[in-house]
Write an enzyme that holds these catalytic residues in place. Sequence first.
Site, short mmCIF file in Angstrom:
data_model
loop_
_atom_site.label_atom_id
_atom_site.label_comp_id
_atom_site.label_asym_id
_atom_site.label_seq_id
_atom_site.Cartn_x
_atom_site.Cartn_y
_atom_site.Cartn_z
N SER A 97 0.80 -1.22 0.00
CA SER A 97 0.00 0.00 0.00
C SER A 97 0.84 1.28 0.00
O SER A 97 0.32 2.35 -0.31
CB SER A 97 -0.96 0.02 1.20
OG SER A 97 -0.24 0.16 2.40
N LYS A 146 0.29 4.52 6.79
CA LYS A 146 -0.17 5.32 5.63
C LYS A 146 0.42 6.72 5.76
O LYS A 146 1.05 7.07 6.76
CB LYS A 146 -1.70 5.43 5.61
CG LYS A 146 -2.47 4.12 5.74
CD LYS A 146 -2.42 3.28 4.49
CE LYS A 146 -3.24 2.00 4.66
NZ LYS A 146 -3.09 1.09 3.50
#
Length: 312
Positions: A97, A146
């Site tokens: 990701s 993230k």
Amino acid sequence: MIWTFAHAQQPSGFMGVVDTLARASLTSIFYFVLGATILRVLMHPWLKNTPRHLRSGPYVFGKFLNELLDAVIYAGIFVFFVIRPFFLQTFYIPSGSMQTTMRENDFVIVNKLIYRYTEPQRGDIIVFKPPERALMPGQKMTDYIKRLIGVPGDTIEIRNRVLYRNGKPVEESYKHYTAMTSRVPPIYRDLTTQELAADPATDFKLVQINGEFIPVQYQGELANPQRMFGIGVADEYTIDALAQKLGKTPEDVNRELMAAKPVEIPKGWYLMMGDNRNGSFDSRGWGLIKREQIVGRSDAIWMPISRWRITR
């Protein structure tokens, strides 16, 4: 729902040992250190009272073990009860990701002290505890990593793959759209301009309906469908789920979501996205996180050695 991002993998071998130790509970560490301390205390009288002429093989091994236990005890207390809870901790990157800023199987050093005296800043790469709706079916609670895209007071949108913050486009040099070409080992490549042009862009906005902040992904006039295009939407935010919750038809909810204006992120909440925009299940699918869910800021990659670098 459609999951287009890579499923998390657990490390094996030496990296698996490192990851296990990094995530070991303080209770487990406490009992291990306690056991090592008891063993050392029991061995001490024997080592001290053994006559010099009998200090052979067993004694030499016992002395070595005693010194090893000393190191284990002090390291266990210092690292796991001082350094890890308050200063630094290592984390394993299990998925793609954050490609290509971070790769699968990277280990990062996370600064847990920084946010005790400063606030998270836009662009920080952050480790946090995700909301339960962000977990994949059967996945246990874990840590996510993230990039912080929106802070309290920001209005965040994505239109035609361009990020807008407070109405202004944001240059994102770290952003990628990728395809996985190999799972073992994990290898990604950037999508070509032609491939991107052939894949309809999924837009995003954060709206407020009945006091709840809802992430909305949409293409054309279709928002949060049951089988979501793009990177996925949490089950509770699909049109059908929202319709049942609000007591309206899916068509009415879709119109309401599409008509709703983007809203500011409220105080104490943050919006996160992965750098691999078409391979990250993030705030676009499951919404905001609370300030207290933030664990720390990633400062560097420390393993593998070939990947040593500052993370920004």
